[in-house]
Motif scaffolding. Structure first.
Motif, PDB file in Angstrom:
ATOM      1  N   THR A  23       0.836  -1.205   0.000  1.00 51.09           N
ATOM      2  CA  THR A  23       0.000   0.000   0.000  1.00 51.09           C
ATOM      3  C   THR A  23       0.864   1.246   0.000  1.00 51.09           C
ATOM      4  N   ASP A  26       2.717   1.650  -3.444  1.00 50.77           N
ATOM      5  CA  ASP A  26       1.812   2.171  -4.471  1.00 50.77           C
ATOM      6  C   ASP A  26       1.473   3.640  -4.213  1.00 50.77           C
ATOM      7  N   ASP A  77      -7.241   9.428  -3.783  1.00 49.81           N
ATOM      8  CA  ASP A  77      -6.992   8.090  -4.304  1.00 49.81           C
ATOM      9  C   ASP A  77      -8.020   7.146  -3.679  1.00 49.81           C
ATOM     10  N   SER A  79      -8.358   3.990  -4.270  1.00 46.03           N
ATOM     11  CA  SER A  79      -7.890   2.600  -4.273  1.00 46.03           C
ATOM     12  C   SER A  79      -8.014   1.976  -2.882  1.00 46.03           C
ATOM     13  N   GLU A  80      -8.331   0.706  -2.865  1.00 44.88           N
ATOM     14  CA  GLU A  80      -8.423  -0.113  -1.650  1.00 44.88           C
ATOM     15  C   GLU A  80      -9.604   0.277  -0.750  1.00 44.88           C
ATOM     16  N   ILE A 103      -7.971   6.306  -9.114  1.00 42.61           N
ATOM     17  CA  ILE A 103      -8.075   4.936  -8.617  1.00 42.61           C
ATOM     18  C   ILE A 103      -7.119   4.041  -9.406  1.00 42.61           C
ATOM     19  N   ARG A 104      -6.551   3.062  -8.720  1.00 43.84           N
ATOM     20  CA  ARG A 104      -5.630   2.122  -9.359  1.00 43.84           C
ATOM     21  C   ARG A 104      -6.371   1.304 -10.407  1.00 43.84           C
ATOM     22  N   GLU A 107      -9.392  -1.659 -10.399  1.00 37.13           N
ATOM     23  CA  GLU A 107     -10.200  -1.587  -9.180  1.00 37.13           C
ATOM     24  C   GLU A 107     -11.532  -0.917  -9.510  1.00 37.13           C
ATOM     25  N   SER A 120      -7.878   6.703 -13.883  1.00 41.17           N
ATOM     26  CA  SER A 120      -7.242   5.423 -13.606  1.00 41.17           C
ATOM     27  C   SER A 120      -5.724   5.571 -13.733  1.00 41.17           C
TER      28      SER A 120
END
Length: 230
Positions: A23, A26, A77, A79-80, A103-104, A107, A120
């Motif tokens: 995490t 990234d 972000d 992501s996750e 966002i990654r 995902e 993205s």
């Protein structure tokens, strides 16, 4: 060249993780390899900040909240699906300040932000990095233009509530339609095209301006004239 005091600030919201974790790797890649590469260079020249990089004295929570509220720009972000990140994003939305969602790749965008444009980014593909930089640059440039108006789930809900309670028949109908669209999105778990609804909102605002001009003209001259290109 701008001094540090003259530079605009950008606060980065998102998962950070522990040192050495995937995490964190990234998050650092996004911060240093994409966001700073775009925003800290000309023509933007922002001062980019992230909570764990802030060395100021005082309460961490207070400092972070102040940065979330006061930064000229925020980048979130998604992501996750990090809970802290969404809490901070909600604060930013509530203050109706400019924010860019990222966002990654691969995902899924969380439901409540499906109708928000989201860039993205890749941490493994050079083409993905270049594409993310280009999209981020274009987005920041747009946010700096006179055409930009902040829009997020909070501002939209507030506007719809005001419209529904205004006693205006057209506004109440549009507010009802948006609520039905949102209900369908929840039912099917996907984002529906709300462009027609947004166009209707714009047309309603144009109609109100038109009516105000017509009423003023009637009060002054006792007649109503046609006004084109409303």
């Amino acid at each position: 060249m701008l001094t540090e005091q003259e530079k605009k600030t950008c606060f980065v919201i998102g998962p950070i993780g522990n040192s050495g974790s995937k995490t964190r790797i990234d998050a650092d890649f996004l911060l240093d390899g994409i966001i700073k590469e775009v925003l800290e260079r000309e023509p933007f020249s922002y001062n980019v900040k992230r909570a764990d990089k802030d060395v100021s004295v005082g309460s961490i929570n207070s400092a972070v909240i102040n940065d979330i509220i006061n930064a000229d720009l925020a980048i979130a972000d998604l992501s996750e699906r990090n809970p802290n990140a969404f809490y901070e994003l909600g604060i930013r939305h509530a203050f109706n300040k400019p924010v860019i969602h990222m966002i990654r790749e691969n995902e899924t965008i969380p439901f409540d932000n499906l109708d928000q444009r989201c860039i993205s980014f890749s941490t493994s593909s050079w083409d993905g990095v270049i594409s993310a930089r280009k999209n981020l640059s274009d987005c920041v440039e747009y946010l700096s233009s006179s055409d930009y108006k902040p829009s997020n789930p909070v501002t939209l809900a507030t506007a719809l509530r005001a419209m529904a309670n205004s006693g205006d028949k057209e506004g109440a109908i549009i507010a009802s339609l948006v609520e039905k669209v949102n209900s369908l999105e929840k039912q099917f778990g996907t984002s529906l095209d709300q462009t027609p609804v947004r166009e209707a909102l714009n047309k309603l605002e144009a109609y109100k301006k038109y009516k105000k001009i017509m009423d003023n003209n009637y009060e002054q001259h006792g007649q109503r004239t046609l006004i084109s290109d409303v």
